[in-house]
Design a protein around this motif. Sequence first.
Motif, mmCIF file in Angstrom:
data_model
loop_
_atom_site.group_PDB
_atom_site.id
_atom_site.type_symbol
_atom_site.label_atom_id
_atom_site.label_comp_id
_atom_site.label_asym_id
_atom_site.label_seq_id
_atom_site.Cartn_x
_atom_site.Cartn_y
_atom_site.Cartn_z
ATOM 1 N N ALA A 1 0.831 -1.212 0.000
ATOM 2 C CA ALA A 1 0.000 0.000 0.000
ATOM 3 C C ALA A 1 0.863 1.258 0.000
ATOM 4 O O ALA A 1 0.559 2.249 -0.667
ATOM 5 C CB ALA A 1 -0.923 -0.002 1.218
ATOM 6 N N CYS A 2 1.975 1.194 0.735
ATOM 7 C CA CYS A 2 2.925 2.315 0.792
ATOM 8 C C CYS A 2 3.454 2.640 -0.593
ATOM 9 O O CYS A 2 3.456 3.792 -1.025
ATOM 10 C CB CYS A 2 4.123 1.862 1.621
ATOM 11 S SG CYS A 2 4.334 2.761 3.090
ATOM 12 N N GLU A 3 3.925 1.591 -1.268
ATOM 13 C CA GLU A 3 4.514 1.805 -2.595
ATOM 14 C C GLU A 3 3.465 2.330 -3.564
ATOM 15 O O GLU A 3 3.739 3.220 -4.369
ATOM 16 C CB GLU A 3 5.144 0.506 -3.100
ATOM 17 C CG GLU A 3 6.508 0.281 -2.441
ATOM 18 C CD GLU A 3 6.974 -1.155 -2.473
ATOM 19 O OE1 GLU A 3 6.440 -1.951 -3.276
ATOM 20 O OE2 GLU A 3 7.882 -1.485 -1.675
ATOM 21 N N GLU A 4 2.261 1.789 -3.491
ATOM 22 C CA GLU A 4 1.192 2.252 -4.396
ATOM 23 C C GLU A 4 0.867 3.727 -4.188
ATOM 24 O O GLU A 4 0.442 4.410 -5.105
ATOM 25 C CB GLU A 4 -0.075 1.403 -4.190
ATOM 26 C CG GLU A 4 0.024 0.064 -4.905
ATOM 27 C CD GLU A 4 -1.107 -0.893 -4.552
ATOM 28 O OE1 GLU A 4 -1.021 -2.055 -4.938
ATOM 29 O OE2 GLU A 4 -2.066 -0.459 -3.855
ATOM 30 N N ALA A 5 1.067 4.202 -2.951
ATOM 31 C CA ALA A 5 0.780 5.617 -2.674
ATOM 32 C C ALA A 5 1.981 6.504 -3.000
ATOM 33 O O ALA A 5 1.942 7.705 -2.766
ATOM 34 C CB ALA A 5 0.382 5.790 -1.206
ATOM 35 N N GLY A 6 3.054 5.894 -3.527
ATOM 36 C CA GLY A 6 4.238 6.658 -3.914
ATOM 37 C C GLY A 6 5.201 6.901 -2.761
ATOM 38 O O GLY A 6 6.078 7.748 -2.847
ATOM 39 N N MET A 7 5.039 6.132 -1.678
ATOM 40 C CA MET A 7 5.914 6.305 -0.521
ATOM 41 C C MET A 7 7.102 5.345 -0.594
ATOM 42 O O MET A 7 7.058 4.351 -1.303
ATOM 43 C CB MET A 7 5.143 6.018 0.776
ATOM 44 C CG MET A 7 4.062 7.027 1.060
ATOM 45 S SD MET A 7 3.254 6.615 2.622
ATOM 46 C CE MET A 7 2.184 8.017 2.818
#
Length: 295
Positions: free
Chosen positions: A56-62
């Motif tokens: 979820a982090c990566e999907e949000a660009g984090m």
Amino acid sequence: MTARLLDGVAMGRAIRQEVAQDVARLAQVGIKPGLAVVLVGEDPASQVYVRSKGKACEEAGMHSVTIRLPATTTQAELLATIDKLNADPAIHGMLVQLPLPKAMNSEQVLRRIDPRKDVDGFHPENVGKLVTGDPTAFRPATPYGVQQMLIRSGVETKGAHAVIIGRSNIVGKPMANLLIQQGPGGDATVTVCHSRTRDLPAIARQADILIAAIGKAEFVTADMVRPGAVVIDVGINRVDDPTKEKGYRLCGDVAFEPVAAIASAITPVPGGVGPMTIAMLLKNTLQAAELTRAG
Ligand code: NAD
């Protein structure tokens, strides 16, 4: 079924999209929010949670870092890992996945996390801020997610009687503290029930909003629910089911079908509070990154 289904998947997705927009905005000033998740041991449920948090982090660009440590890790080694993350400027938020192996002192571990990076909100400094209504507190993601669900579904909490079943530091207690604060999603009259509560069904029946966070499959039955109540099911329980490929199915703390027949609104399991929890963790990580910008 007569109850309105409160869809945590759709609501969680909407929140994650809002977070992604803010992450893009922060990128313009050179900040990429970073979350580190530390997992000790091989608890299967924790492995699943940790994977979905990273994704979820990566999907949000984090920026996402997962540190997997063996069950044999010593307390000192874990504390040293936390110290390193506390000092790492690319990491704005961190959490240590609970439960920790029994031999470890969880209290000491949670206190070691820099409160400014404590996106789970379990450090005593953040607990104190939550209780006193300080808006800079990191709010524990699960109850924060429940509160957002209520707000976004148009459930009025002001003046409502909210009954929470469960008094854990992770769900029940912070849930109560959120609902009694002034403002949107607050101003409720709160009762907290637990394993020593006398005549729990009679108290539960008084609830306008009933929140179950017990960890016992289908504990809340229809006779504990006032017709028309809003029912939030935080529980995630594995129940043996030989008809399923995995040999089990997931169910909540609420007997879904009979309760949905009389409630005005209800959250499903899975697909209710779970996806909201991850969305609020991202929101907290964003809050932590914005804090560094503010200095
Ligand atoms: P916990 O075991 O720490 O606390 C359970 C609470 O329930 C205790 O306070 C206890 O007093 C109460 N309780 C237990 N038996 C009871 C009984 N017979 N009558 C009344 N009260 C009773 O659990 P927790 O960490 O608060 O989690 C509760 C549930 O929520 C679990 O199923 C957990 O998996 C789930 N959970 C879900 C999410 C999510 O994202 N959806 C997040 C955290 C926890």
